[in-house]
Enzyme design. Structure first.
Site, PDB file in Angstrom:
ATOM      1  CE  LYS A  35      20.650   0.082   1.742  1.00 34.86           C
ATOM      2  NZ  LYS A  35      20.509   0.338   0.299  1.00 34.86           N
ATOM      3  NE  ARG A 130      19.123   2.028  -7.170  1.00 31.28           N
ATOM      4  CZ  ARG A 130      19.126   1.332  -6.036  1.00 31.28           C
ATOM      5  NH1 ARG A 130      17.974   0.954  -5.479  1.00 31.28           N
ATOM      6  NH2 ARG A 130      20.264   1.012  -5.444  1.00 31.28           N
ATOM      7  CE1 TYR A 254     -13.053  -5.336  12.240  1.00 29.46           C
ATOM      8  CE2 TYR A 254     -10.710  -5.756  12.524  1.00 29.46           C
ATOM      9  CZ  TYR A 254     -11.875  -5.136  12.931  1.00 29.46           C
ATOM     10  OH  TYR A 254     -11.858  -4.312  14.033  1.00 29.46           O
ATOM     11  CG  MET A 302      -4.130  -1.411  14.723  1.00 26.46           C
ATOM     12  SD  MET A 302      -5.026   0.054  15.284  1.00 26.46           S
ATOM     13  CE  MET A 302      -5.664   0.675  13.730  1.00 26.46           C
TER      14      MET A 302
END
Length: 366
Positions: A35, A130, A254, A302
Protein backbone atom coordinates in the site's frame (compact mmCIF):
# COMPACT_ATOMS: atom_id res chain seq x y z
CA UNK A 1 22.77 17.91 -15.51
CA UNK A 2 20.06 17.23 -12.90
CA UNK A 3 20.55 17.81 -9.21
CA UNK A 4 22.58 14.99 -7.66
CA UNK A 5 19.85 13.73 -5.33
CA UNK A 6 18.77 10.11 -5.90
CA UNK A 7 16.58 7.49 -4.25
CA UNK A 8 17.97 4.00 -4.83
CA UNK A 9 15.84 0.86 -4.43
CA UNK A 10 17.65 -2.34 -3.44
CA UNK A 11 15.94 -5.40 -4.92
CA UNK A 12 18.25 -7.87 -3.17
CA UNK A 13 17.35 -6.31 0.18
CA UNK A 14 13.64 -6.68 -0.59
CA UNK A 15 14.15 -10.38 -1.27
CA UNK A 16 16.18 -10.74 1.92
CA UNK A 17 13.56 -9.03 4.08
CA UNK A 18 10.73 -11.05 2.55
CA UNK A 19 12.66 -14.21 3.36
CA UNK A 20 13.21 -12.94 6.91
CA UNK A 21 9.47 -12.41 7.35
CA UNK A 22 8.70 -15.82 5.88
CA UNK A 23 11.11 -17.55 8.25
CA UNK A 24 9.51 -15.77 11.21
CA UNK A 25 6.03 -16.72 10.03
CA UNK A 26 6.87 -20.44 10.06
CA UNK A 27 4.15 -22.17 8.00
CA UNK A 28 1.93 -19.17 7.24
CA UNK A 29 1.54 -17.71 3.79
CA UNK A 30 2.78 -14.15 3.32
CA UNK A 31 0.95 -11.10 2.04
CA UNK A 32 3.52 -8.56 0.85
CA UNK A 33 1.94 -5.25 1.82
CA UNK A 34 2.51 -2.69 -0.94
CA UNK A 35 0.00 0.00 0.00
CA UNK A 36 0.96 3.67 -0.31
CA UNK A 37 2.82 2.87 -3.54
CA UNK A 38 4.90 0.24 -1.75
CA UNK A 39 5.67 2.57 1.15
CA UNK A 40 6.96 5.18 -1.26
CA UNK A 41 9.29 2.84 -3.15
CA UNK A 42 7.00 2.37 -6.16
CA UNK A 43 5.01 -0.81 -6.78
CA UNK A 44 6.71 -1.43 -10.11
CA UNK A 45 10.14 -1.02 -8.52
CA UNK A 46 9.56 -3.51 -5.70
CA UNK A 47 7.68 -6.13 -7.69
CA UNK A 48 10.73 -8.15 -8.70
CA UNK A 49 11.99 -8.25 -5.12
CA UNK A 50 8.63 -9.21 -3.60
CA UNK A 51 7.14 -11.50 -6.21
CA UNK A 52 8.18 -14.46 -4.05
CA UNK A 53 5.32 -13.60 -1.69
CA UNK A 54 2.10 -15.60 -1.73
CA UNK A 55 0.00 -12.51 -2.36
CA UNK A 56 0.00 -8.73 -2.48
CA UNK A 57 -2.04 -6.65 -0.04
CA UNK A 58 -2.74 -3.04 -0.93
CA UNK A 59 -5.11 -0.15 -0.51
CA UNK A 60 -7.23 0.47 -3.58
CA UNK A 61 -8.22 -0.57 -7.06
CA UNK A 62 -5.64 1.62 -8.77
CA UNK A 63 -2.83 -0.19 -6.96
CA UNK A 64 -4.47 -3.54 -7.69
CA UNK A 65 -4.60 -2.75 -11.41
CA UNK A 66 -0.88 -1.94 -11.35
CA UNK A 67 -0.04 -5.27 -9.72
CA UNK A 68 -2.12 -7.17 -12.25
CA UNK A 69 -0.51 -5.19 -15.10
CA UNK A 70 2.88 -6.48 -13.93
CA UNK A 71 1.71 -10.01 -14.64
CA UNK A 72 0.82 -11.13 -11.12
CA UNK A 73 -1.89 -13.78 -11.22
CA UNK A 74 -1.91 -14.75 -7.54
CA UNK A 75 -4.01 -13.37 -4.69
CA UNK A 76 -4.45 -9.60 -4.33
CA UNK A 77 -6.18 -8.22 -1.23
CA UNK A 78 -7.81 -4.81 -0.78
CA UNK A 79 -7.03 -4.02 2.86
CA UNK A 80 -9.88 -1.52 3.29
CA UNK A 81 -12.26 -3.25 0.93
CA UNK A 82 -14.38 -1.39 -1.59
CA UNK A 83 -15.40 2.24 -1.23
CA UNK A 84 -18.32 2.12 -3.67
CA UNK A 85 -20.65 -0.59 -4.96
CA UNK A 86 -19.33 -0.05 -8.48
CA UNK A 87 -15.91 -1.22 -7.31
CA UNK A 88 -17.20 -4.77 -6.98
CA UNK A 89 -17.40 -5.26 -10.74
CA UNK A 90 -13.71 -4.46 -11.07
CA UNK A 91 -12.99 -6.77 -8.15
CA UNK A 92 -14.63 -9.52 -10.18
CA UNK A 93 -12.74 -8.70 -13.36
CA UNK A 94 -9.37 -8.45 -11.58
CA UNK A 95 -10.11 -11.46 -9.35
CA UNK A 96 -9.44 -9.50 -6.16
CA UNK A 97 -9.96 -10.50 -2.56
CA UNK A 98 -11.33 -7.72 -0.43
CA UNK A 99 -11.85 -6.84 3.21
CA UNK A 100 -15.33 -6.41 4.64
CA UNK A 101 -15.36 -4.26 7.76
CA UNK A 102 -18.85 -2.71 7.92
CA UNK A 103 -22.51 -3.38 7.20
CA UNK A 104 -22.47 -1.07 4.21
CA UNK A 105 -19.95 -3.29 2.43
CA UNK A 106 -22.13 -6.35 3.07
CA UNK A 107 -25.07 -4.41 1.63
CA UNK A 108 -23.03 -3.67 -1.50
CA UNK A 109 -22.21 -7.36 -1.93
CA UNK A 110 -25.81 -8.40 -1.39
CA UNK A 111 -26.94 -6.08 -4.20
CA UNK A 112 -24.09 -7.00 -6.55
CA UNK A 113 -24.89 -9.09 -9.61
CA UNK A 114 -21.99 -11.37 -10.47
CA UNK A 115 -21.48 -14.84 -11.90
CA UNK A 116 -18.31 -15.31 -9.87
CA UNK A 117 -18.52 -15.38 -6.06
CA UNK A 118 -15.88 -13.27 -4.35
CA UNK A 119 -13.32 -14.11 -1.68
CA UNK A 120 -13.57 -11.80 1.34
CA UNK A 121 -11.70 -11.13 4.57
CA UNK A 122 -14.10 -10.29 7.39
CA UNK A 123 -12.42 -7.83 9.75
CA UNK A 124 -12.92 -7.58 13.50
CA UNK A 125 -12.34 -4.51 15.62
CA UNK A 126 -10.63 -6.33 18.49
CA UNK A 127 -9.48 -3.15 20.21
CA UNK A 128 -7.74 -0.87 17.75
CA UNK A 129 -11.01 0.98 17.11
CA UNK A 130 -10.49 1.87 13.50
CA UNK A 131 -12.13 -0.54 11.06
CA UNK A 132 -14.00 -3.75 11.74
CA UNK A 133 -17.05 -5.29 13.34
CA UNK A 134 -17.29 -5.30 17.13
CA UNK A 135 -16.63 -8.76 18.60
CA UNK A 136 -20.25 -9.20 19.68
CA UNK A 137 -21.43 -8.53 16.11
CA UNK A 138 -18.75 -10.49 14.30
CA UNK A 139 -20.61 -13.81 14.27
CA UNK A 140 -23.77 -12.30 12.82
CA UNK A 141 -21.74 -10.51 10.13
CA UNK A 142 -20.10 -13.84 9.24
CA UNK A 143 -23.51 -15.55 9.07
CA UNK A 144 -24.90 -12.86 6.82
CA UNK A 145 -21.92 -13.05 4.46
CA UNK A 146 -22.01 -16.83 4.43
CA UNK A 147 -25.61 -16.75 3.19
CA UNK A 148 -24.79 -14.59 0.16
CA UNK A 149 -24.34 -16.33 -3.22
CA UNK A 150 -22.01 -13.45 -4.14
CA UNK A 151 -19.49 -14.63 -1.52
CA UNK A 152 -17.10 -17.55 -1.87
CA UNK A 153 -14.73 -18.22 1.04
CA UNK A 154 -14.69 -16.02 4.14
CA UNK A 155 -11.39 -15.45 5.91
CA UNK A 156 -11.08 -13.76 9.29
CA UNK A 157 -8.75 -10.92 10.20
CA UNK A 158 -7.95 -8.28 12.79
CA UNK A 159 -5.19 -5.74 13.38
CA UNK A 160 -3.06 -5.21 16.50
CA UNK A 161 -2.55 -1.73 17.94
CA UNK A 162 0.38 -2.51 20.26
CA UNK A 163 2.26 -5.46 18.80
CA UNK A 164 5.36 -3.27 18.77
CA UNK A 165 5.19 -2.24 22.43
CA UNK A 166 4.94 -3.28 26.06
CA UNK A 167 1.15 -3.65 26.04
CA UNK A 168 1.48 -6.40 23.47
CA UNK A 169 -1.24 -8.45 21.82
CA UNK A 170 -2.68 -10.66 24.57
CA UNK A 171 -5.93 -8.77 25.10
CA UNK A 172 -6.78 -8.36 21.42
CA UNK A 173 -5.79 -11.93 20.65
CA UNK A 174 -8.08 -13.22 23.40
CA UNK A 175 -10.96 -11.10 22.09
CA UNK A 176 -10.42 -12.34 18.54
CA UNK A 177 -10.11 -15.99 19.47
CA UNK A 178 -13.15 -15.93 21.75
CA UNK A 179 -15.31 -14.41 19.02
CA UNK A 180 -14.09 -16.68 16.20
CA UNK A 181 -13.52 -20.07 17.83
CA UNK A 182 -16.61 -21.57 16.19
CA UNK A 183 -16.31 -19.81 12.81
CA UNK A 184 -14.85 -21.39 9.71
CA UNK A 185 -12.26 -19.54 7.67
CA UNK A 186 -8.57 -18.87 7.36
CA UNK A 187 -7.04 -16.44 9.82
CA UNK A 188 -4.80 -13.41 9.24
CA UNK A 189 -3.85 -11.46 12.36
CA UNK A 190 -0.11 -10.70 12.30
CA UNK A 191 1.32 -7.42 11.03
CA UNK A 192 5.07 -6.73 10.88
CA UNK A 193 5.57 -6.36 14.63
CA UNK A 194 3.45 -9.38 15.48
CA UNK A 195 5.21 -11.49 12.86
CA UNK A 196 8.62 -10.78 14.40
CA UNK A 197 7.80 -10.36 18.10
CA UNK A 198 4.86 -12.71 18.65
CA UNK A 199 5.23 -15.39 16.02
CA UNK A 200 4.21 -18.30 18.26
CA UNK A 201 1.03 -16.66 19.51
CA UNK A 202 -0.11 -15.30 16.14
CA UNK A 203 0.38 -18.29 13.90
CA UNK A 204 -2.35 -18.11 11.32
CA UNK A 205 -2.88 -18.94 7.70
CA UNK A 206 -1.62 -15.56 6.47
CA UNK A 207 0.70 -12.88 7.86
CA UNK A 208 0.76 -9.29 6.61
CA UNK A 209 4.29 -7.86 6.85
CA UNK A 210 4.62 -4.27 5.69
CA UNK A 211 7.37 -2.08 7.09
CA UNK A 212 9.77 -4.99 7.72
CA UNK A 213 9.84 -5.70 3.99
CA UNK A 214 11.36 -2.25 3.52
CA UNK A 215 14.08 -2.69 6.14
CA UNK A 216 12.65 -0.66 9.02
CA UNK A 217 12.27 -2.03 12.55
CA UNK A 218 8.61 -2.13 13.61
CA UNK A 219 9.55 -1.62 17.26
CA UNK A 220 12.33 0.98 17.02
CA UNK A 221 13.97 2.20 19.25
CA UNK A 222 13.57 -0.91 21.43
CA UNK A 223 15.13 -2.86 18.57
CA UNK A 224 16.80 -1.61 15.43
CA UNK A 225 16.69 -3.12 11.96
CA UNK A 226 20.00 -4.92 12.47
CA UNK A 227 18.55 -6.73 15.50
CA UNK A 228 15.87 -8.20 13.26
CA UNK A 229 18.40 -8.88 10.47
CA UNK A 230 16.68 -6.48 8.09
CA UNK A 231 18.38 -4.64 5.25
CA UNK A 232 17.56 -1.13 3.97
CA UNK A 233 15.62 -1.18 0.72
CA UNK A 234 15.79 2.56 0.01
CA UNK A 235 18.84 4.81 0.03
CA UNK A 236 18.37 8.55 -0.25
CA UNK A 237 21.64 10.15 -1.29
CA UNK A 238 22.96 13.38 -2.69
CA UNK A 239 26.26 15.25 -2.98
CA UNK A 240 28.00 18.23 -1.49
CA UNK A 241 27.55 21.33 -3.62
CA UNK A 242 29.47 23.77 -1.44
CA UNK A 243 31.97 24.10 1.41
CA UNK A 244 32.11 26.91 3.97
CA UNK A 245 34.69 27.66 6.67
CA UNK A 246 33.28 29.21 9.84
CA UNK A 247 34.94 30.93 12.78
CA UNK A 248 33.72 31.07 16.37
CA UNK A 249 30.46 32.99 16.60
CA UNK A 250 29.37 32.43 12.99
CA UNK A 251 25.83 31.16 12.50
CA UNK A 252 24.23 28.93 9.89
CA UNK A 253 21.06 29.21 7.86
CA UNK A 254 17.59 30.55 8.53
CA UNK A 255 16.99 31.65 12.09
CA UNK A 256 20.71 31.44 12.87
CA UNK A 257 19.87 28.66 15.32
CA UNK A 258 23.34 27.11 15.18
CA UNK A 259 26.40 29.03 16.30
CA UNK A 260 29.92 27.73 15.76
CA UNK A 261 31.85 27.44 19.03
CA UNK A 262 35.15 27.51 17.17
CA UNK A 263 36.59 27.03 13.70
CA UNK A 264 34.29 24.71 11.75
CA UNK A 265 34.10 23.45 8.17
CA UNK A 266 30.64 22.69 6.90
CA UNK A 267 29.33 21.18 3.71
CA UNK A 268 26.18 22.16 1.86
CA UNK A 269 24.24 19.15 0.55
CA UNK A 270 21.65 19.26 -2.23
CA UNK A 271 18.58 18.05 -0.35
CA UNK A 272 15.79 19.81 1.51
CA UNK A 273 12.22 19.56 2.65
CA UNK A 274 10.97 19.97 -0.94
CA UNK A 275 12.61 16.59 -1.58
CA UNK A 276 10.83 15.01 1.37
CA UNK A 277 13.68 15.34 3.83
CA UNK A 278 11.93 16.26 7.10
CA UNK A 279 12.09 19.91 8.06
CA UNK A 280 11.82 18.96 11.73
CA UNK A 281 15.33 17.52 11.63
CA UNK A 282 17.76 19.83 13.34
CA UNK A 283 21.33 19.99 14.57
CA UNK A 284 22.54 16.52 15.48
CA UNK A 285 20.54 14.55 12.95
CA UNK A 286 22.88 11.81 11.66
CA UNK A 287 24.12 11.79 8.06
CA UNK A 288 26.91 9.95 6.26
CA UNK A 289 29.46 11.96 4.30
CA UNK A 290 31.76 9.85 2.15
CA UNK A 291 30.47 6.90 4.16
CA UNK A 292 31.47 8.44 7.50
CA UNK A 293 28.89 9.32 10.15
CA UNK A 294 28.58 12.97 11.03
CA UNK A 295 25.74 15.36 11.86
CA UNK A 296 23.52 17.93 10.30
CA UNK A 297 23.89 21.48 11.67
CA UNK A 298 21.33 24.27 11.45
CA UNK A 299 17.89 24.10 9.89
CA UNK A 300 16.65 22.19 6.88
CA UNK A 301 15.99 24.55 3.97
CA UNK A 302 13.76 23.90 0.97
CA UNK A 303 16.61 22.62 -1.19
CA UNK A 304 19.67 22.35 1.07
CA UNK A 305 21.03 21.16 4.39
CA UNK A 306 24.39 21.84 6.04
CA UNK A 307 26.58 19.16 7.60
CA UNK A 308 29.56 19.13 9.94
CA UNK A 309 32.68 18.02 8.04
CA UNK A 310 34.91 17.64 11.10
CA UNK A 311 35.00 13.79 10.84
CA UNK A 312 35.60 13.93 7.07
CA UNK A 313 38.24 16.59 6.35
CA UNK A 314 38.79 15.10 2.89
CA UNK A 315 35.24 15.99 1.82
CA UNK A 316 34.92 18.29 -1.19
CA UNK A 317 32.50 19.43 -3.87
CA UNK A 318 30.79 16.31 -5.23
CA UNK A 319 31.40 14.09 -2.19
CA UNK A 320 28.57 11.60 -1.53
CA UNK A 321 26.09 12.35 1.25
CA UNK A 322 23.77 9.57 2.46
CA UNK A 323 20.60 10.79 4.17
CA UNK A 324 19.45 7.26 4.97
CA UNK A 325 20.21 3.80 3.68
CA UNK A 326 23.51 2.32 2.53
CA UNK A 327 26.53 4.37 1.49
CA UNK A 328 27.81 3.45 -1.96
CA UNK A 329 31.29 4.50 -0.81
CA UNK A 330 31.79 2.53 2.40
CA UNK A 331 28.78 0.23 2.61
CA UNK A 332 27.93 1.76 5.99
CA UNK A 333 24.23 1.89 6.83
CA UNK A 334 22.36 4.84 8.28
CA UNK A 335 19.01 3.42 9.45
CA UNK A 336 16.02 5.44 8.32
CA UNK A 337 14.58 4.94 11.80
CA UNK A 338 17.35 7.06 13.34
CA UNK A 339 16.63 9.94 10.98
CA UNK A 340 12.91 9.61 11.65
CA UNK A 341 13.53 9.69 15.39
CA UNK A 342 15.47 12.93 15.02
CA UNK A 343 12.48 14.37 13.14
CA UNK A 344 9.97 13.18 15.72
CA UNK A 345 8.30 10.76 13.33
CA UNK A 346 8.63 7.20 12.01
CA UNK A 347 10.46 5.60 9.12
CA UNK A 348 7.15 4.84 7.37
CA UNK A 349 6.51 8.56 6.90
CA UNK A 350 9.95 9.32 5.50
CA UNK A 351 9.67 6.56 2.91
CA UNK A 352 6.22 7.70 1.83
CA UNK A 353 7.20 11.38 1.78
CA UNK A 354 9.99 11.27 -0.81
CA UNK A 355 8.92 13.98 -3.25
CA UNK A 356 8.04 13.41 -6.92
CA UNK A 357 10.98 15.57 -8.00
CA UNK A 358 13.44 13.00 -6.58
CA UNK A 359 14.50 10.49 -9.25
CA UNK A 360 14.53 6.78 -8.42
CA UNK A 361 16.92 4.14 -9.73
CA UNK A 362 17.68 0.49 -9.02
CA UNK A 363 20.89 -0.34 -7.20
CA UNK A 364 23.87 -1.07 -9.43
CA UNK A 365 23.62 -4.53 -10.91
CA UNK A 366 19.97 -5.00 -9.95
Amino acid sequence: MPRPILATVHTAALRHNLDRARRAAVDARVWAVVKANAYGHGIERVYEGLRGADGFALLDLAEAERVRALGWRGPVLLLEGVFDARDLELCSRLDLWHTVHCDEQIDMLAAHKTLKPQRVFLKMNSGMNRLGFAPERFGSAWTRLNALPQVDEISLMTHFSDADGARGIAHQLEVFERATHDLLGERSIANSAATLRHARQTRGDWVRPGIVLYGSAPDFPEHDAAHWQLQPTMTLSTKLIGIQTLKAGDTIGYGSNFTAEGPLTIGVAAVGYADGYPRHCNTGTPVLVNGVRTRMVGRVSMDMITVDLTPVPEAKFGTEVTLWGRSAVSGAVLPIDEVAQAAGTVGYELMCAVAPRVPFAPADGE
